[in-house]
Structures are given as C-alpha cells and as structure tokens.
Scaffold this motif. Sequence first.
Motif, PDB file in Angstrom:
ATOM      1  N   HIS A  17      -6.208 -11.798   2.138  1.00  0.00           N
ATOM      2  CA  HIS A  17      -7.545 -11.211   2.253  1.00  0.00           C
ATOM      3  C   HIS A  17      -7.941 -10.952   3.710  1.00  0.00           C
ATOM      4  O   HIS A  17      -8.889 -10.200   3.962  1.00  0.00           O
ATOM      5  CB  HIS A  17      -8.585 -12.127   1.588  1.00  0.00           C
ATOM      6  N   SER A  18      -7.267 -11.579   4.653  1.00  0.00           N
ATOM      7  CA  SER A  18      -7.610 -11.391   6.070  1.00  0.00           C
ATOM      8  C   SER A  18      -7.125 -10.056   6.614  1.00  0.00           C
ATOM      9  O   SER A  18      -7.529  -9.648   7.708  1.00  0.00           O
ATOM     10  CB  SER A  18      -7.010 -12.532   6.909  1.00  0.00           C
ATOM     11  N   VAL A  19      -6.276  -9.361   5.872  1.00  0.00           N
ATOM     12  CA  VAL A  19      -5.747  -8.070   6.327  1.00  0.00           C
ATOM     13  C   VAL A  19      -6.835  -7.012   6.157  1.00  0.00           C
ATOM     14  O   VAL A  19      -7.368  -6.818   5.066  1.00  0.00           O
ATOM     15  CB  VAL A  19      -4.493  -7.670   5.534  1.00  0.00           C
ATOM     16  N   GLN A  20      -7.153  -6.320   7.233  1.00  0.00           N
ATOM     17  CA  GLN A  20      -8.224  -5.336   7.189  1.00  0.00           C
ATOM     18  C   GLN A  20      -7.825  -4.114   6.367  1.00  0.00           C
ATOM     19  O   GLN A  20      -6.692  -3.635   6.449  1.00  0.00           O
ATOM     20  CB  GLN A  20      -8.600  -4.889   8.604  1.00  0.00           C
ATOM     21  N   ASP A  21      -8.790  -3.606   5.601  1.00  0.00           N
ATOM     22  CA  ASP A  21      -8.647  -2.338   4.872  1.00  0.00           C
ATOM     23  C   ASP A  21      -7.474  -2.337   3.907  1.00  0.00           C
ATOM     24  O   ASP A  21      -6.889  -1.288   3.629  1.00  0.00           O
ATOM     25  CB  ASP A  21      -8.496  -1.161   5.858  1.00  0.00           C
ATOM     26  N   GLN A  22      -7.099  -3.508   3.389  1.00  0.00           N
ATOM     27  CA  GLN A  22      -5.970  -3.565   2.462  1.00  0.00           C
ATOM     28  C   GLN A  22      -6.355  -4.266   1.154  1.00  0.00           C
ATOM     29  O   GLN A  22      -5.485  -4.721   0.416  1.00  0.00           O
ATOM     30  CB  GLN A  22      -4.796  -4.323   3.108  1.00  0.00           C
ATOM     31  N   HIS A  23      -7.644  -4.334   0.844  1.00  0.00           N
ATOM     32  CA  HIS A  23      -8.060  -5.093  -0.329  1.00  0.00           C
ATOM     33  C   HIS A  23      -7.602  -4.452  -1.638  1.00  0.00           C
ATOM     34  O   HIS A  23      -7.559  -5.117  -2.678  1.00  0.00           O
ATOM     35  CB  HIS A  23      -9.583  -5.274  -0.324  1.00  0.00           C
ATOM     36  N   SER A  24      -7.259  -3.169  -1.605  1.00  0.00           N
ATOM     37  CA  SER A  24      -6.768  -2.511  -2.816  1.00  0.00           C
ATOM     38  C   SER A  24      -5.418  -3.063  -3.244  1.00  0.00           C
ATOM     39  O   SER A  24      -4.992  -2.853  -4.383  1.00  0.00           O
ATOM     40  CB  SER A  24      -6.660  -1.002  -2.591  1.00  0.00           C
ATOM     41  N   THR A  25      -4.737  -3.771  -2.341  1.00  0.00           N
ATOM     42  CA  THR A  25      -3.426  -4.325  -2.687  1.00  0.00           C
ATOM     43  C   THR A  25      -3.528  -5.698  -3.350  1.00  0.00           C
ATOM     44  O   THR A  25      -2.518  -6.253  -3.773  1.00  0.00           O
ATOM     45  CB  THR A  25      -2.543  -4.443  -1.425  1.00  0.00           C
ATOM     46  N   ILE A  26      -4.741  -6.251  -3.451  1.00  0.00           N
ATOM     47  CA  ILE A  26      -4.925  -7.588  -4.025  1.00  0.00           C
ATOM     48  C   ILE A  26      -5.623  -7.452  -5.373  1.00  0.00           C
ATOM     49  O   ILE A  26      -6.715  -6.885  -5.467  1.00  0.00           O
ATOM     50  CB  ILE A  26      -5.746  -8.483  -3.084  1.00  0.00           C
ATOM     51  N   ASP A  27      -5.006  -7.976  -6.417  1.00  0.00           N
ATOM     52  CA  ASP A  27      -5.576  -7.898  -7.754  1.00  0.00           C
ATOM     53  C   ASP A  27      -6.535  -9.063  -8.006  1.00  0.00           C
ATOM     54  O   ASP A  27      -7.723  -8.884  -8.204  1.00  0.00           O
ATOM     55  CB  ASP A  27      -4.467  -7.880  -8.804  1.00  0.00           C
ATOM     56  N   GLN A  28      -6.019 -10.261  -8.010  1.00  0.00           N
ATOM     57  CA  GLN A  28      -6.855 -11.446  -8.182  1.00  0.00           C
ATOM     58  C   GLN A  28      -6.171 -12.641  -7.545  1.00  0.00           C
ATOM     59  O   GLN A  28      -4.952 -12.640  -7.357  1.00  0.00           O
ATOM     60  CB  GLN A  28      -7.111 -11.737  -9.662  1.00  0.00           C
ATOM     61  N   CYS A  29      -6.978 -13.629  -7.193  1.00  0.00           N
ATOM     62  CA  CYS A  29      -6.443 -14.840  -6.576  1.00  0.00           C
ATOM     63  C   CYS A  29      -7.096 -16.045  -7.236  1.00  0.00           C
ATOM     64  O   CYS A  29      -8.313 -16.070  -7.434  1.00  0.00           O
ATOM     65  CB  CYS A  29      -6.723 -14.864  -5.076  1.00  0.00           C
ATOM     66  N   GLN A  30      -6.279 -17.029  -7.543  1.00  0.00           N
ATOM     67  CA  GLN A  30      -6.786 -18.257  -8.159  1.00  0.00           C
ATOM     68  C   GLN A  30      -6.205 -19.470  -7.441  1.00  0.00           C
ATOM     69  O   GLN A  30      -5.024 -19.474  -7.079  1.00  0.00           O
ATOM     70  CB  GLN A  30      -6.409 -18.326  -9.644  1.00  0.00           C
ATOM     71  N   LEU A  31      -7.053 -20.463  -7.278  1.00  0.00           N
ATOM     72  CA  LEU A  31      -6.621 -21.757  -6.744  1.00  0.00           C
ATOM     73  C   LEU A  31      -6.832 -22.803  -7.819  1.00  0.00           C
ATOM     74  O   LEU A  31      -7.943 -22.949  -8.353  1.00  0.00           O
ATOM     75  CB  LEU A  31      -7.419 -22.119  -5.492  1.00  0.00           C
ATOM     76  N   ARG A  32      -5.774 -23.505  -8.163  1.00  0.00           N
ATOM     77  CA  ARG A  32      -5.880 -24.580  -9.154  1.00  0.00           C
ATOM     78  C   ARG A  32      -5.508 -25.906  -8.497  1.00  0.00           C
ATOM     79  O   ARG A  32      -4.579 -25.945  -7.672  1.00  0.00           O
ATOM     80  CB  ARG A  32      -4.964 -24.313 -10.338  1.00  0.00           C
TER      81      ARG A  32
ATOM     82  N   GLN B  20       0.831  -1.208   0.000  1.00  0.00           N
ATOM     83  CA  GLN B  20       0.000   0.000   0.000  1.00  0.00           C
ATOM     84  C   GLN B  20       0.865   1.257   0.000  1.00  0.00           C
ATOM     85  O   GLN B  20       0.551   2.228  -0.700  1.00  0.00           O
ATOM     86  CB  GLN B  20      -0.923  -0.006   1.221  1.00  0.00           C
ATOM     87  N   ALA B  21       1.948   1.239   0.756  1.00  0.00           N
ATOM     88  CA  ALA B  21       2.832   2.398   0.800  1.00  0.00           C
ATOM     89  C   ALA B  21       3.460   2.681  -0.557  1.00  0.00           C
ATOM     90  O   ALA B  21       3.764   3.838  -0.888  1.00  0.00           O
ATOM     91  CB  ALA B  21       3.921   2.181   1.854  1.00  0.00           C
ATOM     92  N   ARG B  22       3.643   1.634  -1.334  1.00  0.00           N
ATOM     93  CA  ARG B  22       4.253   1.786  -2.658  1.00  0.00           C
ATOM     94  C   ARG B  22       3.218   1.975  -3.762  1.00  0.00           C
ATOM     95  O   ARG B  22       3.575   2.173  -4.928  1.00  0.00           O
ATOM     96  CB  ARG B  22       5.095   0.539  -2.970  1.00  0.00           C
ATOM     97  N   GLY B  23       1.933   1.872  -3.405  1.00  0.00           N
ATOM     98  CA  GLY B  23       0.883   1.974  -4.401  1.00  0.00           C
ATOM     99  C   GLY B  23       0.873   0.794  -5.357  1.00  0.00           C
ATOM    100  O   GLY B  23       0.527   0.932  -6.538  1.00  0.00           O
ATOM    101  N   GLU B  24       1.219  -0.381  -4.837  1.00  0.00           N
ATOM    102  CA  GLU B  24       1.344  -1.569  -5.675  1.00  0.00           C
ATOM    103  C   GLU B  24       0.379  -2.653  -5.214  1.00  0.00           C
ATOM    104  O   GLU B  24      -0.243  -2.553  -4.149  1.00  0.00           O
ATOM    105  CB  GLU B  24       2.789  -2.078  -5.660  1.00  0.00           C
ATOM    106  N   SER B  25       0.276  -3.705  -6.027  1.00  0.00           N
ATOM    107  CA  SER B  25      -0.669  -4.776  -5.737  1.00  0.00           C
ATOM    108  C   SER B  25      -0.046  -6.128  -6.060  1.00  0.00           C
ATOM    109  O   SER B  25       1.009  -6.215  -6.696  1.00  0.00           O
ATOM    110  CB  SER B  25      -1.966  -4.584  -6.532  1.00  0.00           C
ATOM    111  N   VAL B  26      -0.738  -7.183  -5.627  1.00  0.00           N
ATOM    112  CA  VAL B  26      -0.252  -8.541  -5.830  1.00  0.00           C
ATOM    113  C   VAL B  26      -1.400  -9.426  -6.290  1.00  0.00           C
ATOM    114  O   VAL B  26      -2.560  -9.232  -5.898  1.00  0.00           O
ATOM    115  CB  VAL B  26       0.377  -9.103  -4.529  1.00  0.00           C
ATOM    116  N   ALA B  27      -1.079 -10.391  -7.130  1.00  0.00           N
ATOM    117  CA  ALA B  27      -2.019 -11.437  -7.530  1.00  0.00           C
ATOM    118  C   ALA B  27      -1.456 -12.777  -7.064  1.00  0.00           C
ATOM    119  O   ALA B  27      -0.243 -12.910  -6.857  1.00  0.00           O
ATOM    120  CB  ALA B  27      -2.216 -11.443  -9.042  1.00  0.00           C
ATOM    121  N   VAL B  28      -2.328 -13.744  -6.890  1.00  0.00           N
ATOM    122  CA  VAL B  28      -1.911 -15.041  -6.357  1.00  0.00           C
ATOM    123  C   VAL B  28      -2.467 -16.166  -7.218  1.00  0.00           C
ATOM    124  O   VAL B  28      -3.656 -16.185  -7.552  1.00  0.00           O
ATOM    125  CB  VAL B  28      -2.382 -15.233  -4.901  1.00  0.00           C
ATOM    126  N   LEU B  29      -1.610 -17.101  -7.556  1.00  0.00           N
ATOM    127  CA  LEU B  29      -1.994 -18.357  -8.188  1.00  0.00           C
ATOM    128  C   LEU B  29      -1.347 -19.473  -7.386  1.00  0.00           C
ATOM    129  O   LEU B  29      -0.117 -19.499  -7.241  1.00  0.00           O
ATOM    130  CB  LEU B  29      -1.516 -18.397  -9.645  1.00  0.00           C
TER     131      LEU B  29
END
Length: 402
Positions: free
Chosen positions: A298-313, A276-285
């Motif tokens: 996703h359990s981190v409060q008020d930080q959802h802007s840092t998550i782009d997408q998450c996938q479980l395969r 968040q401090a860097r204005g960046e985000s992360v995706a997870v596969l």
Amino acid sequence: MTQLHAEIISIGDELTSGQRLDTNSQWISQQLGAIGIRVMYHTTVADDVDANIDVFRKAIARTDLVVTTGGLGPTADDLTRQSLAIAVGVELYRDNNALETIKALFTSRGREMPPKNVVQADFPVGSIPIHNPEGTAPGIDLSIEQAGQQRRVFCLPGVPAEMKQMWNNTVEPAIIAMNPENKRLIKHFVIKTFGMGESDMERTLPDLVARGRKPTVGITASYATITLRITTEGNSDQECEAQAAETIETIQNCLGNTIYAYHECEIQDVVASMLQARGESVAVLESGTRGLVSHNLHSVQDQHSTIDQCQLRPALPNEKTDLASVAKDFHSNNQAHYSIVVGDVRAATADDVEHLPVIIASDHGLHHHEFRFTGHSDIRIAKAAKQAINCLRLQLLSQQAD
C-alpha cells in the motif's frame, strides 16, 4: 588544475541532537559530484562558537572547497559569520547593499525589519555576499590563501529551498569558474538486490569490492536489501557509462535475479509496476509478518489498482498442508490474479531455527516457499515481508521467461 576536493559542513543543534535529518549535505554532495568535485568530508557541528571555529580551520586546511549550511539567521545561536571571521583572522564588516536588500524584503512582505536582523548584513572582511532571492539570510563567498594554496568557502542558509536556489544561481557557476578546464564528472550507478546476505554477496562478486579498484563498488545493507553503488569519473555521461558497463555485466552474471532494480526503490515498487504492466492484481493474507506485506504494497504511490484485498489474521497454520488449504480457499474467494499467503512462524526445534512459510496462489496452482526466520529482532519481520513480496516477483519473472 587538479581535481578539487570539498568538505561540507552542516551547522545546528537540531542536527547534532538528532532532532532533524541532514538532507542538505546529501543534496550538495550530489551536485558537487555532477561537476567533478570529490567530497572528502561531511562534518556536522553544534551551535557553539569554539566548535565552529575549530571545524572551519580544519576544513580550510585540508580541502580546496568548503560549503556550509546553517547558522546565518539573526539570533544569538547563529554563529557562522562570527566563527568564520575568527577562524581566518579577520573582522566583520557591514555590507550596506545587503542590509538594504534585507530591509526591502521585509517591506515587500508588509513588515518592518526587526533591529536584530541587521547582523545578517555582516560579513568577514574579504568576502562578498551571496544574494538570497527568497529569504533574509544572504550567503558568504570567501576566497583565502592557506599555506600557499587557494581555498574557497561558501556559506549558505539551512532552509533547503533557499539554499538550492542560491546554489543554482550563484555557487555552482562560481565553483565551475574556479576550474574551467575541468570537464570531469562523478557518476554513480545503483544496483538494488534482495535475497543474499552482505558477506555472501562479497564472496560471490570476484574482487569487485577490492580497495583501489576502478570503478569502485560499494556495498550497503538496509533491512536485508543490499545496494551496490558503482562510482565512475569521466568527461561525459557516455564515458562514465562505458567505464561501468563491464562491472555491471559481471554483477548481472554473478547475481542474476537477485537484482531487482537499477535505481533507488524498494522491492514492492518493482512488483507493483510489474503487476500494473500486466493488468493484474494481488491479494494478501498474512499472520507471521504482522501486516507488513500489506503495508509495503500500500505504500507504493499510484498503484492501488494492483491491490485487491488485504487481511491480517492473528494465527494462520504454519504446516504446509494446512496452510495450503487456507491459501486455496482465500484465493478462490477474492478477485486477484495472485494471492500472497504468509503463515505463522513455526517454532524452533533442538535441531533447527524458526521458519516462516509463504505460499503464492494463482489460478495455475500453489507455489510453496519457506524461509529461516532469523536475524536481528529489529529487521526480522521487515526481511520476512520482503521475502514474501520477492516470491511473487520471482514468479512473475519466471512466467515472463516462459
């Protein structure tokens, strides 16, 4: 007067049966430490008269100060008043002022006081009531002499909101008045680490955890996170900080980036804040971590802007070249600055244990990591998920250094 020692007693079948977690003792311990009282014992006891009497007698015999929570209601299993009176060899008396206060509370709520609530106005002879502004259960303040030593017992209700208000209004000022010359406080400093086992850490830290050392350093482990707690005693926050400074510096020099925080938090909290401090985000596969990397982020409060997408395969490659191709494709098809890609667990061989591959992908390329997939089955996946998140933390730190 020397430093006072305390025992905290938590009363209730719901606690001894494991149905409810005792958070009252934790909170009271923190409050006592802040005013220089060392807590020597935590005791949890069921709703049983004989057990309560035994616990009271032992606590009064071995500590200056006893604080209890629970057992002050109006029902048959609320035994604190009776048990304390028997333990110190006195009768119960009925306090008419307390009774009128209880009746008035019911009246203010548009109700008539049930007859059984009169017992909440009963107190051991020699004690005084502790006013409860919000509930029908007044507390008990009893001073007694034990083998020539002065003892003090405070009994509070188990409802946390009521207990805390009574503590702040009445109990803490009374304890401070017991030893007005004592200006000492107990202060704890927390260092959170990840990436090193408990035994390895103890070997790495030169005599810091030795018994009798001042300040003391304790080590606790929880799901592969190691917490160091430095305990100091002083007359001010500044004195405690000065006592801890050299020890903290030594730990920093020994552990380096294994340290991820200096307060109670999880590693995903730190990574989310960094992003968040860097204005960046992360995706997870992910595959081998079964969705836990995504869950933790996703359990981190008020930080959802840092998550782009998450996938479980259900199955991702576990060989370096194949997983790299998947990671590159995944990252190019999302909008995140970083992608955490966790492959499937690679099976053990005759010569080696299971391994779990992790790739951190960014516009600057792919960073490959591999971890031994070991440990108790209850923590293996939780540890692996933290390892994957920690890979991103270390990469962000390395970029800051550059």
